[in-house]
Design a protein around this motif. Structure first.
Motif, PDB file in Angstrom:
ATOM      1  N   THR A   1       0.639   6.760   9.790  1.00 43.15           N
ATOM      2  CA  THR A   1       1.086   6.473   8.350  1.00 43.15           C
ATOM      3  C   THR A   1       0.546   7.674   7.806  1.00 43.15           C
ATOM      4  O   THR A   1      -0.408   7.900   7.754  1.00 43.15           O
ATOM      5  CB  THR A   1       0.359   5.729   8.147  1.00 43.15           C
ATOM      6  OG1 THR A   1      -1.685   5.665   8.820  1.00 43.15           O
ATOM      7  CG2 THR A   1       0.924   3.885   8.682  1.00 43.15           C
TER       8      THR A   1
ATOM      9  N   PRO B   1       0.795   7.673   0.897  1.00 44.78           N
ATOM     10  CA  PRO B   1       1.525   6.979  -0.180  1.00 44.78           C
ATOM     11  C   PRO B   1       3.162   8.481  -0.809  1.00 44.78           C
ATOM     12  O   PRO B   1       2.528   9.666  -1.551  1.00 44.78           O
ATOM     13  CB  PRO B   1       1.234   6.627  -1.634  1.00 44.78           C
ATOM     14  CG  PRO B   1      -0.311   6.280  -1.134  1.00 44.78           C
ATOM     15  CD  PRO B   1      -0.137   7.412  -0.057  1.00 44.78           C
TER      16      PRO B   1
ATOM     17  N   GLN C   1       0.882  -1.114  -0.373  1.00 43.46           N
ATOM     18  CA  GLN C   1       0.168   0.329  -0.229  1.00 43.46           C
ATOM     19  C   GLN C   1       1.440   1.040   0.015  1.00 43.46           C
ATOM     20  O   GLN C   1       0.523   2.672  -0.382  1.00 43.46           O
ATOM     21  CB  GLN C   1      -1.035   0.303   1.060  1.00 43.46           C
ATOM     22  CG  GLN C   1      -1.612  -0.951   1.436  1.00 43.46           C
ATOM     23  CD  GLN C   1      -2.396  -1.261   2.450  1.00 43.46           C
ATOM     24  OE1 GLN C   1      -3.304  -1.074   2.880  1.00 43.46           O
ATOM     25  NE2 GLN C   1      -3.332  -2.488   2.413  1.00 43.46           N
ATOM     26  N   ASN C   2       2.194   0.969   0.026  1.00 42.56           N
ATOM     27  CA  ASN C   2       3.467   2.299   0.212  1.00 42.56           C
ATOM     28  C   ASN C   2       2.465   3.671   1.225  1.00 42.56           C
ATOM     29  O   ASN C   2       2.635   4.279   1.176  1.00 42.56           O
ATOM     30  CB  ASN C   2       3.479   3.079  -0.731  1.00 42.56           C
ATOM     31  CG  ASN C   2       4.559   3.093  -1.364  1.00 42.56           C
ATOM     32  OD1 ASN C   2       5.562   3.078  -0.662  1.00 42.56           O
ATOM     33  ND2 ASN C   2       4.985   4.291  -2.018  1.00 42.56           N
ATOM     34  N   GLN C   3       1.990   2.941   2.372  1.00 41.51           N
ATOM     35  CA  GLN C   3       2.165   4.150   3.461  1.00 41.51           C
ATOM     36  C   GLN C   3       3.303   4.191   3.933  1.00 41.51           C
ATOM     37  O   GLN C   3       4.458   2.683   4.188  1.00 41.51           O
ATOM     38  CB  GLN C   3       0.721   3.634   4.425  1.00 41.51           C
ATOM     39  CG  GLN C   3      -0.614   3.284   3.450  1.00 41.51           C
ATOM     40  CD  GLN C   3      -0.850   4.573   3.398  1.00 41.51           C
ATOM     41  OE1 GLN C   3      -1.114   6.068   4.563  1.00 41.51           O
ATOM     42  NE2 GLN C   3      -1.896   4.945   2.073  1.00 41.51           N
TER      43      GLN C   3
END
Length: 335
Positions: A250, A253, A185-187
């Motif tokens: 978080t 992205p 998810q690239n958080q």
């Protein structure tokens, strides 16, 4: 072992029996077993024996490890401490010279180390419990949950080693880095570390550096209990690095962590420590332990030299079942 213990215990009690006949020793030499640099006392001898027997850590009397400085106290060293008490400082066995790392020419102390964070391969490292750099969490059964680490770096400054090979260790400047969690998810989770005093690197070993973090379960627990310099004396290159830490929730992205307002996103900094030893964390019923890797003082300024730093923190995430215990491990190089 029974014979070895018997020799030392008999020697100590024999010395105690004639103690009243002996003049107090004058501290004119550094003798094996001279824990307080004031002459070997009967209490010093007892400490040396207890370290040999495993009842005390070497940190209780580093001078007991005086014949062959190797981080342990042998039977011969315990006996040498007893002899030092009897004969006095002028005829005692003196502590062997301990190698002191050479400072980098033109730099005060060991100098500046640029610790660049190595990033593990993704997704192969996700779930791994052995990858050198990772965010390990009980939310993933103790495995790594992160990837795409930015390099930092952490600029570490080490001072001049003292007679025991121990040098001060601090962050030379603020360090900011981040990693994706979960990578799919690239958080992004961002970290900011500010310098704090009190850190050290034990170039010759002999100092305990393990850390233990304990926190009650739940979303709003009372303050956690954080302890440092725990466990047995560490090997050569063991280090403890104090910092003031901020961790964000978080971020979207692709976030550049250097642009984050940490005071707004993370709140006040927390005083904590990274270690090259073992870091243990308990959050409620969840527990996690990870180990770092010692530095090499002779290669202190070498880029990508040996060394891994670990730091503990906790969380509460309903998606992970509530309480989570976490360890961040940072490596300066790929094996």
């Amino acid at each position: 072992m029974r014979r070895s213990i018997g020799r030392i215990v008999l020697g100590v009690f024999g010395i105690a029996g004639v103690a009243g006949l002996l003049a107090a020793p004058e501290a004119v030499a550094v003798c094996v077993g001279d824990c307080g640099s004031d002459g070997v006392t009967l209490r010093d001898v007892q400490r040396s024996v207890n370290i040999f027997l495993g009842a005390l850590d070497l940190s209780a009397c580093p001078e007991a490890d005086g014949l062959v400085p190797d981080g342990t106290v042998s039977e011969g060293e315990a006996l040498a401490a007893a002899q030092s008490y009897v004969v006095g400082p002028e005829r005692c066995q003196q502590i062997a010279a301990r190698p002191t790392p050479t400072a980098t020419p033109g730099v005060e102390g060991l100098g500046l180390r640029e610790f660049t964070i190595w990033s593990p391969p993704v997704p192969a490292s996700i779930g791994s419990k052995t990858v050198r750099t990772g965010f390990f969490t009980t939310g993933l059964a103790g495995g790594n949950a992160a990837g795409n680490f930015t390099v930092g770096p952490l600029k570490l400054r080490a001072g001049a080693p003292d007679a025991n090979g121990v040098a001060s260790l601090t962050l030379a400047e603020t360090a900011i880095f981040g990693y994706a969690i979960p990578p799919a998810q690239n958080q992004v989770l961002c970290w900011r570390l500010e310098p704090a005093e009190g850190g050290f690197i034990a170039c010759n070993g002999g100092r305990p550096v393990d850390t233990i973090l304990t926190e009650q379960g739940g979303a709003t627990p009372p303050p956690a209990d954080f302890r440092t310099e725990q466990g047995n004396p560490g090997p050569a290159g063991s280090a403890l690095l104090w910092v003031r830490r901020q961790i964000t929730d978080t971020q979207p992205p692709g976030t550049d962590c250097t642009t984050v307002d940490f005071d707004q996103a993370a709140g006040p900094p927390v005083l904590t420590a990274f270690t090259t030893g073992t870091a243990s964390v308990t959050k409620g019923s969840k527990q996690l332990t990870m180990s770092g890797e010692p530095f090499d003082c002779s290669q202190w300024t070498v880029s990508d030299g040996p060394g891994m730093l670990v730091n503990t923190f906790t969380g509460f995430d309903t998606r992970a079942g509530g309480d989570v215990a976490n360890v961040l491990r940072l490596a300066d190089r790929q094996p």
